[in-house]
Design a protein around this motif. Structure first.
Motif, PDB file in Angstrom:
ATOM      1  N   GLU A 157       0.798  -1.236   0.186  1.00 25.44           N
ATOM      2  CA  GLU A 157       0.016  -0.150   0.078  1.00 25.44           C
ATOM      3  C   GLU A 157       0.850   1.121   0.067  1.00 25.44           C
ATOM      4  O   GLU A 157       0.590   2.244  -0.716  1.00 25.44           O
ATOM      5  CB  GLU A 157      -0.986  -0.082   1.122  1.00 25.44           C
ATOM      6  N   LEU A 158       1.790   1.210   0.646  1.00 22.14           N
ATOM      7  CA  LEU A 158       2.956   2.616   0.673  1.00 22.14           C
ATOM      8  C   LEU A 158       3.368   2.723  -0.544  1.00 22.14           C
ATOM      9  O   LEU A 158       3.582   3.845  -1.206  1.00 22.14           O
ATOM     10  CB  LEU A 158       4.039   2.108   1.738  1.00 22.14           C
ATOM     11  N   SER A 159       3.931   1.365  -1.338  1.00 22.28           N
ATOM     12  CA  SER A 159       4.584   1.804  -2.543  1.00 22.28           C
ATOM     13  C   SER A 159       3.384   2.098  -3.701  1.00 22.28           C
ATOM     14  O   SER A 159       3.879   2.710  -4.512  1.00 22.28           O
ATOM     15  CB  SER A 159       5.030   0.125  -3.109  1.00 22.28           C
ATOM     16  N   LYS A 160       2.337   1.566  -3.414  1.00 21.15           N
ATOM     17  CA  LYS A 160       1.295   2.121  -4.390  1.00 21.15           C
ATOM     18  C   LYS A 160       1.038   3.811  -4.383  1.00 21.15           C
ATOM     19  O   LYS A 160       0.753   4.432  -5.231  1.00 21.15           O
ATOM     20  CB  LYS A 160       0.026   1.313  -3.998  1.00 21.15           C
ATOM     21  N   ALA A 161       1.077   4.321  -2.958  1.00 21.28           N
ATOM     22  CA  ALA A 161       1.083   5.541  -2.945  1.00 21.28           C
ATOM     23  C   ALA A 161       2.191   6.465  -3.610  1.00 21.28           C
ATOM     24  O   ALA A 161       2.229   7.289  -4.026  1.00 21.28           O
ATOM     25  CB  ALA A 161       0.721   5.850  -1.545  1.00 21.28           C
ATOM     26  N   GLN A 162       3.315   5.863  -3.391  1.00 23.17           N
ATOM     27  CA  GLN A 162       4.623   6.385  -3.625  1.00 23.17           C
ATOM     28  C   GLN A 162       4.557   6.555  -5.169  1.00 23.17           C
ATOM     29  O   GLN A 162       5.233   7.368  -5.875  1.00 23.17           O
ATOM     30  CB  GLN A 162       5.830   5.784  -3.156  1.00 23.17           C
ATOM     31  N   GLY A 163       4.076   5.697  -5.838  1.00 24.43           N
ATOM     32  CA  GLY A 163       4.049   5.384  -7.252  1.00 24.43           C
ATOM     33  C   GLY A 163       3.046   5.961  -7.840  1.00 24.43           C
ATOM     34  O   GLY A 163       2.519   5.530  -9.087  1.00 24.43           O
ATOM     35  N   THR A 164       2.192   6.688  -7.482  1.00 22.74           N
ATOM     36  CA  THR A 164       0.850   7.569  -7.939  1.00 22.74           C
ATOM     37  C   THR A 164       1.292   8.260  -9.488  1.00 22.74           C
ATOM     38  O   THR A 164       2.299   8.706  -9.359  1.00 22.74           O
ATOM     39  CB  THR A 164       0.320   8.424  -6.967  1.00 22.74           C
ATOM     40  N   SER A 165       0.538   7.926 -10.516  1.00 27.16           N
ATOM     41  CA  SER A 165       0.920   8.139 -11.631  1.00 27.16           C
ATOM     42  C   SER A 165       0.626   9.796 -11.902  1.00 27.16           C
ATOM     43  O   SER A 165      -0.476  10.212 -11.561  1.00 27.16           O
ATOM     44  CB  SER A 165      -0.106   7.555 -12.755  1.00 27.16           C
ATOM     45  N   GLY A 166       1.666  10.308 -12.452  1.00 25.01           N
ATOM     46  CA  GLY A 166       1.719  11.977 -12.405  1.00 25.01           C
ATOM     47  C   GLY A 166       1.968  12.582 -11.204  1.00 25.01           C
ATOM     48  O   GLY A 166       1.888  13.819 -11.081  1.00 25.01           O
ATOM     49  N   ALA A 167       2.292  11.932 -10.064  1.00 20.57           N
ATOM     50  CA  ALA A 167       2.494  12.629  -9.023  1.00 20.57           C
ATOM     51  C   ALA A 167       3.950  13.348  -8.813  1.00 20.57           C
ATOM     52  O   ALA A 167       4.610  12.785  -9.540  1.00 20.57           O
ATOM     53  CB  ALA A 167       2.687  11.629  -7.695  1.00 20.57           C
ATOM     54  N   LYS A 168       3.925  14.633  -8.097  1.00 17.41           N
ATOM     55  CA  LYS A 168       5.128  15.312  -8.279  1.00 17.41           C
ATOM     56  C   LYS A 168       5.549  15.581  -6.525  1.00 17.41           C
ATOM     57  O   LYS A 168       4.862  15.614  -6.124  1.00 17.41           O
ATOM     58  CB  LYS A 168       5.050  16.649  -9.097  1.00 17.41           C
ATOM     59  N   GLN A 169       6.883  15.981  -6.475  1.00 15.75           N
ATOM     60  CA  GLN A 169       7.313  16.300  -5.265  1.00 15.75           C
ATOM     61  C   GLN A 169       6.881  15.385  -4.437  1.00 15.75           C
ATOM     62  O   GLN A 169       6.354  15.623  -3.013  1.00 15.75           O
ATOM     63  CB  GLN A 169       6.623  17.779  -4.936  1.00 15.75           C
ATOM     64  N   VAL A 170       7.051  14.042  -4.615  1.00 15.22           N
ATOM     65  CA  VAL A 170       6.582  12.974  -3.630  1.00 15.22           C
ATOM     66  C   VAL A 170       7.599  13.023  -2.482  1.00 15.22           C
ATOM     67  O   VAL A 170       8.831  12.887  -2.675  1.00 15.22           O
ATOM     68  CB  VAL A 170       6.558  11.615  -4.545  1.00 15.22           C
ATOM     69  N   LYS A 171       7.086  12.896  -1.370  1.00 10.29           N
ATOM     70  CA  LYS A 171       8.083  12.685  -0.234  1.00 10.29           C
ATOM     71  C   LYS A 171       7.304  11.601   0.862  1.00 10.29           C
ATOM     72  O   LYS A 171       6.186  11.598   0.872  1.00 10.29           O
ATOM     73  CB  LYS A 171       8.082  14.026   0.637  1.00 10.29           C
ATOM     74  N   THR A 172       8.225  10.761   1.627  1.00 13.36           N
ATOM     75  CA  THR A 172       7.791   9.989   2.558  1.00 13.36           C
ATOM     76  C   THR A 172       8.240  10.199   3.764  1.00 13.36           C
ATOM     77  O   THR A 172       9.558  10.187   3.980  1.00 13.36           O
ATOM     78  CB  THR A 172       7.963   8.457   1.798  1.00 13.36           C
TER      79      THR A 172
END
Length: 250
Positions: A157-172
């Motif tokens: 589930e965490l990987s799915k959120a991190q790999g959201t298509s079109g997402a920018k400035q992704v931080k965890t």
């Protein structure tokens, strides 16, 4: 001549009788005696088989898999306090939320809320909040506990959120104090011609996984919400949802 006649007569008599009588009545005393049948145990190899079986090492039993600690999930639409929903999703269309479809609410459940707060010439603010629950049972056949399966699900589930298509400035970022493990993923996403701010918090408590997503944007010239503000609210709501799982299993 007189001595051989009786002997010859006896031979001719034996030759004239059926073969079965020849075998029984005309055989000589020197025929071998039939052998005694072998003992049952020896004929079947019972002695050797029993010894072989007793020599086999005992079958080792695999250690018992830990039983899952959480037996059910809470009502997803009641997992977040009404006051929190009203604060995070002002002017929501349905304060009681919209339940997600599930054929097994003890293993999977969800609920969502959304609203458009119209401020006239100052623009409008759109908000979306949803929470989902996944519960896993222990699997004796695979020797995997419910908690281990939940750990695997947490990572997915965490990987799915991190790999959201079109997402920018992704931080965890790791979140402390929420279940056994929790992380928050923040990012920006442009859709429907607007820039949205997103935060997804994934948490695990025992053999259950909670995923909460909170996003929003501004319309008619209004600025989108700050990611940091959304993240703070999302973490707080996730903590409530995790607490609801614990309460449901008391």
């Amino acid at each position: 001549m007189h001595r051989t006649a009786p002997r010859l007569a006896r031979i001719l008599a034996c030759a004239a009788v059926p073969v079965m009588l020849v075998a029984s009545g005309c055989s000589s005393d020197s025929d071998p005696k039939p052998e005694k049948p072998a003992a049952t145990g020896e004929a079947n190899g019972g002695g050797e088989g029993s010894a072989a079986e007793s020599a086999k090492p005992p079958v080792k039993k695999s250690p018992a898999v830990e039983r899952e600690k959480l037996a059910k999930l809470p009502d997803a639409c009641k997992s977040i306090p009404r006051a929190t929903v009203e604060k995070l999703v002002p002017e929501t269309k349905s304060k009681s939320g919209t339940a997600g479809r599930s054929t097994d609410t003890m293993s999977r459940a969800g609920c969502s809320w959304n609203s458009l707060d119209d401020n006239g010439v100052k623009g409008s603010q759109y908000r979306w909040l949803d929470v989902s629950f996944l519960r896993y049972e222990s699997d004796e056949a695979l020797a995997v506990s419910g908690a281990q399966r939940a750990e695997e699900s947490f990572a997915k589930e965490l990987s799915k959120a991190q790999g959201t298509s079109g997402a920018k400035q992704v931080k965890t970022e790791t979140v402390k104090g929420v279940g056994e493990q929790a992380s928050a993923v923040t990012y920006r996403l442009r859709k429907t011609g607007e820039d949205f701010s997103y935060v997804t918090v994934v948490a695990r408590t025992e053999n259950a996984v909670v995923s909460l997503t909170y996003n929003g944007t501004g319309y008619a010239g209004a600025e989108p919400p700050a990611v940091a503000d959304l993240s703070k609210s999302a973490v707080s709501a996730t903590k409530d949802a995790v607490g609801a799982v614990t309460s449901a299993n008391k």
